[in-house]
Scaffold this active site. Structure first.
Site, mmCIF file in Angstrom:
data_model
loop_
_atom_site.group_PDB
_atom_site.id
_atom_site.type_symbol
_atom_site.label_atom_id
_atom_site.label_comp_id
_atom_site.label_asym_id
_atom_site.label_seq_id
_atom_site.Cartn_x
_atom_site.Cartn_y
_atom_site.Cartn_z
ATOM 1 C CB SER A 252 -0.940 0.015 1.194
ATOM 2 O OG SER A 252 -0.190 0.350 2.333
ATOM 3 C CE LYS A 253 -1.130 7.933 -2.058
ATOM 4 N NZ LYS A 253 -2.242 8.525 -2.764
ATOM 5 N NE ARG A 254 -2.349 3.548 6.100
ATOM 6 C CZ ARG A 254 -3.470 2.878 6.287
ATOM 7 N NH1 ARG A 254 -4.610 3.454 6.118
ATOM 8 N NH2 ARG A 254 -3.449 1.619 6.658
ATOM 9 C CG ASP A 255 1.555 0.113 5.124
ATOM 10 O OD1 ASP A 255 1.442 0.721 6.200
ATOM 11 O OD2 ASP A 255 0.716 -0.696 4.699
ATOM 12 N N GLY A 256 4.236 2.973 2.339
ATOM 13 C CA GLY A 256 5.472 3.317 1.629
ATOM 14 C C GLY A 256 6.130 2.114 0.990
#
Ligand code: GLU
Length: 485
Positions: A252-256
């Site tokens: 995910s984008k959020r977890d980089g």
């Protein structure tokens, strides 16, 4: 027949690792078969348009070594390769389907559809377009068109029976036709949907093998109905399982951890990333792990693609990266590591060449480098406990003597002779002259110079890198700390 594969990203501004892997398998398969790898930009969704996003795609693919044989900017016989530039191609095909009864005009408004969607939800049913406009009379359709009413064109899917196709990874796939909805082919703005454009373009571009994410498995029967309606040959399908972070989560984008650029920014090497990505979802059938792009082409075989979702293990990638760094030419390493040294050591006059020699085998990812070398710029505030080391036979008392022994020896070295060899020879001479064990002097000296239990290089290398003045200053600090104990 020549194999023709395509990578068809939507320009979102970032390249997802799953997308990079899809591109990679398309590239490897085409090259393996002596065929063509085509790049097509799918930008018909104008709301999602992101400035500069196509450049991100070109740049990523080129840096990864996946050069396309046909595509935007390189051209080819089947262009244009940017969907929005093909806008005028699609409507005539949709009209052809209307004429043959495989598609129809739909004038339902968003509001009307929303009401029907809600009603279905209340009854706990999945909403599917109810073919309302399929039953409009020819006169009514003509009248509404003449009035300039807004319309879309929908596909007329069968409601009975089932649809089957063969996928080279998933095997035979069968879906009941009642699950297929009458998807929109042409939107109200005149643009084709992805669902329509991918079929028209794949056919017009002579694509023989469609390799894409497994999320398209269940839409493929609808695409096949389109191929059949036109009387076109269906392509071979190769659906690829999702790349996951773990059994439950996608990258995910959020977890980089989703984008190619996330990893490049963290200091991973493109070649390590490609090597590792190739092995998520595919295996060479033996225990080889390291592959150049050419070796991947040579080894690639569609029958060795996995059906199970691939887990992207960052630790494993890090291990690959460290191996790639260890195997890399020294000069390339020096060039790559220099900006990371600069972040903390810029302008300090430190011998980067020597530091790079000490760091190369210890570097797993470049982003960890600044923390590992920052002690050269500034002595960390360390704990006296560090002077105690059982095996080295060191403790604060021993350390006091060791620093007292080293200080005059180092002071006596002329600035012009501040080299690793002279530091080494003189310290070793002093140690043996005093009849001490190496560890009992070198351990405390290294602690005084670095403030760390573990460093690239030992006491002499660090003394050399710090320079005479800073070395003596740090020994004084060590002595002060020890005298207060
Ligand atoms: N534009 C689609 C995507 O980015 C492509 C899917 C396909 O390969 O057909 O997901």
């Amino acid at each position: 027949m020549e194999v023709r594969t395509r990578f068809a990203p939507s320009p979102t501004g970032f390249m997802h690792l799953g997308g990079v892997r899809t591109a990679l398998y398309n590239y490897l398969f085409a090259k393996k078969m002596g065929g063509k790898f085509i790049l097509r930009i799918e930008d018909t969704d104008q709301e999602r348009y992101v400035e500069g996003a196509t450049e991100v795609i070109y740049d990523t693919l080129r840096r990864c070594g996946m050069n396309w044989d046909e595509g935007p900017d390189v051209g080819g016989d089947y262009g244009p390769y940017i969907q929005s530039e093909r806008k005028s191609f699609y409507l005539p095909y949709a009209k052809q389907l209307i004429a043959s009864g495989h598609a129809y005009y739909c004038f339902c408004t968003e509001d009307e559809l929303e009401k029907r969607r809600k009603a279905a939800q209340e009854k706990d049913e999945v909403f599917k377009y109810d073919k309302h406009c399929l039953h409009l009379s020819k006169e009514e359709i003509d009248r509404r068109l003449a009035e300039g009413q807004s319309y879309v064109i929908r596909m007329n899917c069968p409601v009975d029976g089932e649809s089957t196709y063969h996928d080279l990874v998933y095997g035979d796939m069968t879906f009941p036709n009642e699950t297929l909805d009458d998807m929109i082919l042409i939107k109200a703005d005149g643009m084709p949907t992805y669902n329509f454009a991918n079929v028209i373009d794949d056919h017009l571009m002579g694509i023989t093998h469609v390799m894409r994410g497994a999320e398209y498995l269940s839409s493929t029967p609808k695409y096949n109905l389109l191929y059949d309606a036109f009387g076109w040959q269906r392509p071979e399908y190769v659906h690829l399982p999702t790349v996951m972070r773990d059994a439950k989560h996608k990258l995910s984008k959020r977890d980089g951890d989703a984008y190619y650029s996330d990893f490049i920014d963290k200091g991973y090497l493109t070649e390590a990333l490609i090597n590792y990505l190739a092995l998520i979802g595919w295996n060479p059938g033996d225990d080889r792990e390291f592959f150049t792009m050419d070796e991947l082409v040579d080894a690639f075989d569609v029958s060795r693609l996995n059906k199970a979702p691939g887990i992207f293990d960052v630790d494993k990638l890090t291990w690959f990266n460290a191996e790639y760094i260890r195997r890399m030419d020294f000069d390339r390493y020096l060039q790559l590591v220099t900006p990371w040294f600069d972040r903390v050591l810029g302008g300090k006059g430190i011998d980067y060449h020597r530091l790079a020699e000490l760091m190369k085998d210890r570097t797993e990812i470049f982003s960890r480098v600044p923390d590992m070398v920052a002690f050269l710029a500034e002595l960390p505030d360390y704990d006296l406990e560090l002077y105690t080391h059982k095996k080295m036979k060191s403790n604060p008392e021993v350390a006091k003597n060791a620093l007292a022994l080293c200080l005059p020896v180092l002071e006596a070295i002329p600035e012009a002779d501040w080299k690793e060899t002279s530091i080494h020879d003189r310290i070793m001479e002093a140690i043996s002259g005093a009849g001490l064990k190496n560890g009992a002097v070198l351990w405390p000296l290294r602690i005084a110079l670095s403030g760390l239990a573990s460093t690239p290089g030992g006491a002499m290398e660090i003394a050399y890198l710090l320079g005479k003045e800073e070395t003596l200053r740090r020994i004084h600090i060590g002595q002060e700390k020890l005298s207060r104990a």
